[in-house]
Design an enzyme around this catalytic site. Structure first.
Site, PDB file in Angstrom:
ATOM      1  N   TYR A 115       6.247   8.619  20.311  1.00 38.21           N
ATOM      2  CA  TYR A 115       5.940   8.080  21.769  1.00 38.21           C
ATOM      3  C   TYR A 115       5.985   9.187  22.657  1.00 38.21           C
ATOM      4  O   TYR A 115       4.937   8.874  23.706  1.00 38.21           O
ATOM      5  CB  TYR A 115       7.266   7.295  22.153  1.00 38.21           C
ATOM      6  CG  TYR A 115       7.277   5.735  21.498  1.00 38.21           C
ATOM      7  CD1 TYR A 115       7.100   5.751  20.238  1.00 38.21           C
ATOM      8  CD2 TYR A 115       7.339   4.721  22.298  1.00 38.21           C
ATOM      9  CE1 TYR A 115       7.403   4.487  19.398  1.00 38.21           C
ATOM     10  CE2 TYR A 115       7.220   3.487  21.767  1.00 38.21           C
ATOM     11  CZ  TYR A 115       7.457   3.086  20.278  1.00 38.21           C
ATOM     12  OH  TYR A 115       7.516   1.984  19.970  1.00 38.21           O
TER      13      TYR A 115
ATOM     14  N   VAL B  45       0.836  -1.163   0.025  1.00 40.43           N
ATOM     15  CA  VAL B  45       0.185   0.102   0.074  1.00 40.43           C
ATOM     16  C   VAL B  45       0.771   1.476  -0.189  1.00 40.43           C
ATOM     17  O   VAL B  45       0.688   2.061  -0.811  1.00 40.43           O
ATOM     18  CB  VAL B  45      -0.982   0.131   1.259  1.00 40.43           C
ATOM     19  CG1 VAL B  45      -1.961   1.172   0.950  1.00 40.43           C
ATOM     20  CG2 VAL B  45      -1.607  -1.387   1.225  1.00 40.43           C
TER      21      VAL B  45
ATOM     22  N   SER C 186       7.277   9.366   6.289  1.00 35.94           N
ATOM     23  CA  SER C 186       6.458   9.314   7.554  1.00 35.94           C
ATOM     24  C   SER C 186       5.047  10.034   7.031  1.00 35.94           C
ATOM     25  O   SER C 186       5.050  10.869   6.146  1.00 35.94           O
ATOM     26  CB  SER C 186       6.895   9.946   8.719  1.00 35.94           C
ATOM     27  OG  SER C 186       5.875  10.133   9.836  1.00 35.94           O
ATOM     28  N   GLY C 187       4.081   9.374   7.473  1.00 35.69           N
ATOM     29  CA  GLY C 187       2.575   9.934   7.283  1.00 35.69           C
ATOM     30  C   GLY C 187       1.855   8.886   7.009  1.00 35.69           C
ATOM     31  O   GLY C 187       0.572   9.050   6.580  1.00 35.69           O
TER      32      GLY C 187
ATOM     33  N   HIS D  32      12.165  10.722  15.123  1.00 28.89           N
ATOM     34  CA  HIS D  32      10.758  11.210  14.874  1.00 28.89           C
ATOM     35  C   HIS D  32       9.723  10.346  15.713  1.00 28.89           C
ATOM     36  O   HIS D  32       8.847  10.576  16.375  1.00 28.89           O
ATOM     37  CB  HIS D  32      10.338  11.318  13.517  1.00 28.89           C
ATOM     38  CG  HIS D  32       9.013  11.517  12.953  1.00 28.89           C
ATOM     39  ND1 HIS D  32       8.152  10.062  13.125  1.00 28.89           N
ATOM     40  CD2 HIS D  32       8.096  12.300  12.835  1.00 28.89           C
ATOM     41  CE1 HIS D  32       6.853  10.271  12.722  1.00 28.89           C
ATOM     42  NE2 HIS D  32       6.940  11.721  12.677  1.00 28.89           N
ATOM     43  N   ASN D  33       9.818   9.037  15.489  1.00 31.29           N
ATOM     44  CA  ASN D  33       9.149   8.151  16.105  1.00 31.29           C
ATOM     45  C   ASN D  33       9.364   8.065  17.472  1.00 31.29           C
ATOM     46  O   ASN D  33       8.427   7.992  18.257  1.00 31.29           O
ATOM     47  CB  ASN D  33       9.559   6.713  15.452  1.00 31.29           C
ATOM     48  CG  ASN D  33       8.940   6.331  14.117  1.00 31.29           C
ATOM     49  OD1 ASN D  33       9.121   7.358  13.502  1.00 31.29           O
ATOM     50  ND2 ASN D  33       8.762   5.207  13.896  1.00 31.29           N
TER      51      ASN D  33
ATOM     52  N   GLY E 284       3.962   1.665  -1.070  1.00 37.63           N
ATOM     53  CA  GLY E 284       4.489   1.936  -2.517  1.00 37.63           C
ATOM     54  C   GLY E 284       3.564   2.268  -3.271  1.00 37.63           C
ATOM     55  O   GLY E 284       3.849   3.218  -4.268  1.00 37.63           O
TER      56      GLY E 284
ATOM     57  N   LYS F 227      14.492   9.817  11.271  1.00 39.38           N
ATOM     58  CA  LYS F 227      13.180   9.171  11.140  1.00 39.38           C
ATOM     59  C   LYS F 227      12.897   8.418  12.375  1.00 39.38           C
ATOM     60  O   LYS F 227      12.035   8.274  13.098  1.00 39.38           O
ATOM     61  CB  LYS F 227      13.018   8.325  10.034  1.00 39.38           C
ATOM     62  CG  LYS F 227      11.737   7.330   9.778  1.00 39.38           C
ATOM     63  CD  LYS F 227      10.492   8.091   9.768  1.00 39.38           C
ATOM     64  CE  LYS F 227       9.265   7.489   9.751  1.00 39.38           C
ATOM     65  NZ  LYS F 227       8.891   6.147  10.178  1.00 39.38           N
TER      66      LYS F 227
ATOM     67  N   ASN G 207      11.639   1.444   6.567  1.00 45.58           N
ATOM     68  CA  ASN G 207      11.761   1.657   7.871  1.00 45.58           C
ATOM     69  C   ASN G 207      12.972   1.127   8.113  1.00 45.58           C
ATOM     70  O   ASN G 207      13.087   0.134   9.393  1.00 45.58           O
ATOM     71  CB  ASN G 207      10.710   1.360   8.909  1.00 45.58           C
ATOM     72  CG  ASN G 207       9.637   2.394   8.958  1.00 45.58           C
ATOM     73  OD1 ASN G 207       9.837   3.583   8.789  1.00 45.58           O
ATOM     74  ND2 ASN G 207       8.402   2.064   8.792  1.00 45.58           N
TER      75      ASN G 207
ATOM     76  N   ALA H  81      11.731  -4.153   5.830  1.00 46.61           N
ATOM     77  CA  ALA H  81      13.099  -3.719   6.353  1.00 46.61           C
ATOM     78  C   ALA H  81      13.768  -5.116   6.650  1.00 46.61           C
ATOM     79  O   ALA H  81      13.137  -6.021   6.872  1.00 46.61           O
ATOM     80  CB  ALA H  81      12.884  -2.809   7.653  1.00 46.61           C
TER      81      ALA H  81
ATOM     82  N   LYS I  88       6.526  -1.246  18.119  1.00 45.76           N
ATOM     83  CA  LYS I  88       7.334  -1.906  17.391  1.00 45.76           C
ATOM     84  C   LYS I  88       8.492  -1.787  17.279  1.00 45.76           C
ATOM     85  O   LYS I  88       9.310  -2.471  16.426  1.00 45.76           O
ATOM     86  CB  LYS I  88       6.858  -1.387  15.709  1.00 45.76           C
ATOM     87  CG  LYS I  88       5.445  -2.143  15.161  1.00 45.76           C
ATOM     88  CD  LYS I  88       5.220  -1.939  13.893  1.00 45.76           C
ATOM     89  CE  LYS I  88       4.001  -2.302  13.116  1.00 45.76           C
ATOM     90  NZ  LYS I  88       3.748  -1.797  12.081  1.00 45.76           N
TER      91      LYS I  88
END
Ligand code: 2AM
Length: 484
Positions: free
Chosen positions: A193, A14, A130-131, A188-189, A16, A185, A104, A78, A262
């Site tokens: 959190y 999805v 991201s998004g 960012h994650n 991609g 990135k 990722n 990944a 994750k």
């Protein structure tokens, strides 16, 4: 349609599919390939029908459809699949061609792959995207790093597909060398959190201390989303609180309180521990998820361990205003800590990080998008060498204004037995950070007492170490002269 594609994408899941539809909508011709080849035809005859896509059924075919320098992007699972595709691509590429990983990937893998691909005369980009699925289609935040020579070749495409902020600036710019894009990135994650955890703590206080209904909480979040806390996560929390189950009750209250993860938050904290940077708020956020996951143990503990029954006797509206200040103050700490970590990692990995640009990349398109990030961008525009966000005059003033309400929130939560690990540890960090003197003098004395680890003195130059024979019966040997 052009005979050759501007860029090619491997991996028609999805994300991609949405990303190539986004690219095509901006006027680019895209070659597409997937390990399970049927998906290629399914896509070009389905969502991609009538559009500028060039289907490829083998890797060789895929590469032959790309304009030079070839830009072959992967959006695959990944790990090993990325290495496998790199191996499949290399024999068909020529010097100057670019392999791009938009998945990722862990930044250490991207560091390794950049080195490897460059050793073959090719260029490499590892980019955070991201998004989610919607972002990929309508405008993600993109954080590319890797071989700097590759950037001019993909800049136009990446910036065309990326989210835009109000003034039209794209949420995508060059981050830095080798693994820098994937590192940013990951940060960012981690910040995601933290932002989620402090919102959860505010919700907990509203519900269990102030006794507010989900509808009342919804109204508060609705208001906050029009003010300085305006952000995607406040916005979705507002909507979640208003969402009713089939029986008309708030759905949120029927959801089991065990958080999943994750691993990107964990990796951010592992990196902070490796770098020796106090990333306390994100650390507490990861551990809070771990504690939430111990549901059975908590249920058992709740039957034997007692604390105070929450009872609020103050001005409710004042506490709601204080909560906003607590969220704001803690958020400043979280970003200050996240930037501190990025700066340290940049030193260790020799990255020329684009610090203000990172705030702009996060300003739109991604989960942590917020108005707040515009101020961070300004802080780095005003002073590109800013050592810590808390030393920026605007943020220093804002955190100072937030602290009174923030302290009241933490005090009320603690005395009523409501856990606020992120809000309170962020406040402790603030108090520690602004302390000229911390009690680590005693700590050094303890270390010297039991392990002869030596200490420095305030009345002697730095770098001069002393050892004291604290008990009168230890020797003069310090731990510098022997290894236990
Ligand atoms: P598939 O459609 O053939 O499963 C997200 O899962 C994307 O990664 C999909 O395009 C998927 O291809 C691809 N992918 C997952 N595991 C893979 C592997 N081991 N090798 C190659 N591609 C893989």
């Amino acid at each position: 349609m052009k005979n050759l594609a501007d860029i090619g994408l491997i991996g028609l899941a999805v994300m991609g599919e949405n990303l190539v539809l986004n690219m095509e909508s901006k006027g680019y011709t895209v070659a597409v390939y997937n390990r399970t080849v049927e998906k290629v035809d399914h896509f070009v005859n389905g969502r991609g029908a009538g559009k500028n896509f060039i289907p490829a059924h083998t890797i060789e075919d895929f590469v032959s459809k790309l304009e030079r320098p070839r830009k072959a992007m992967m959006l695959v699972k990944a790990g090993q699949p990325v290495d496998d595709f790199i191996e499949l691509l290399i024999p068909h590429l020529e010097p100057g061609d670019i392999i791009i990983d938009g998945g990722n990937s862990l930044y250490t893998d991207t560091i390794r792959r950049t080195k490897y691909v460059e050793s073959k005369g090719l260029l490499y980009i590892g980019t955070g995207v991201s998004g989610g699925e919607e972002g990929a289609l309508k405008g993600p935040s993109m954080m590319p790093g890797g071989s700097p020579e590759a950037w001019p070749h993909v800049k136009d495409i990446f910036q065309a597909v990326a989210a835009k902020v109000e003034d039209g600036s794209p949420c995508c710019d060059w981050v830095g060398e080798n693994g820098a894009g994937h590192y940013v990135k990951m940060i960012h994650n981690g910040i995601e959190y933290g932002d989620m955890q402090i919102i959860n703590e505010a919700y907990h206080i509203m519900k269990d201390l102030l006794g507010m209904s989900a509808d009342e909480q919804h109204e508060v979040f609705k208001k906050w989303n029009t003010e300085e806390l305006d952000s995607y996560l406040i916005e979705i929390t507002r909507d979640i609180l208003a969402f009713k189950d089939e029986d008309g009750e708030p759905l949120v209250e029927k959801i089991l309180d065990t958080a999943g993860q994750k691993g990107t938050g964990k990796w951010t904290v592992v990196s902070a521990l490796d770098c020796g940077i106090p990333l306390t708020l994100i650390g507490e956020s990861v551990f809070s998820r771990c504690l939430s996951a111990q549901k059975d143990l908590r249920v058992a503990a709740s039957k034997v361990l007692r604390g105070p029954a929450p009872q609020f006797e103050g001005d409710k509206q004042q506490m709601i205003d204080d909560l906003k200040m607590a969220l704001y103050g803690a958020k400043i700490i979280s970003y200050a800590q996240g930037y501190d970590l990025m700066m340290e990692a940049a030193k260790e990995h020799n990255w020329n990080l684009n610090l203000g640009g990172i705030a702009l990349m996060w300003r739109g398109g991604c989960i942590i998008r917020s108005v707040f990030l515009g101020d961070i961008k300004k802080a780095f525009d005003n002073n590109p060498n800013l050592r810590n966000l808390l030393l920026d005059p605007l943020f220093a003033e804002k955190i100072s204004a937030a602290q009174e309400g923030w302290r009241r929130v933490c005090a009320a939560a603690i005395s009523n037995g409501i856990p606020v690990p992120a809000l309170s540890s962020a406040l402790c960090y603030f108090d520690g950070f602004r302390s000229e003197r911390l009690p680590a003098n005693l700590l050094q004395a303890q270390r010297d007492y039991f392990g002869a680890h030596t200490y420095e003195r305030i009345d002697q130059p730095r770098g001069k170490f002393f050892h004291t024979n604290w008990t009168g019966h230890g020797g003069d040997t310090t731990s510098n002269s022997y290894v236990v």
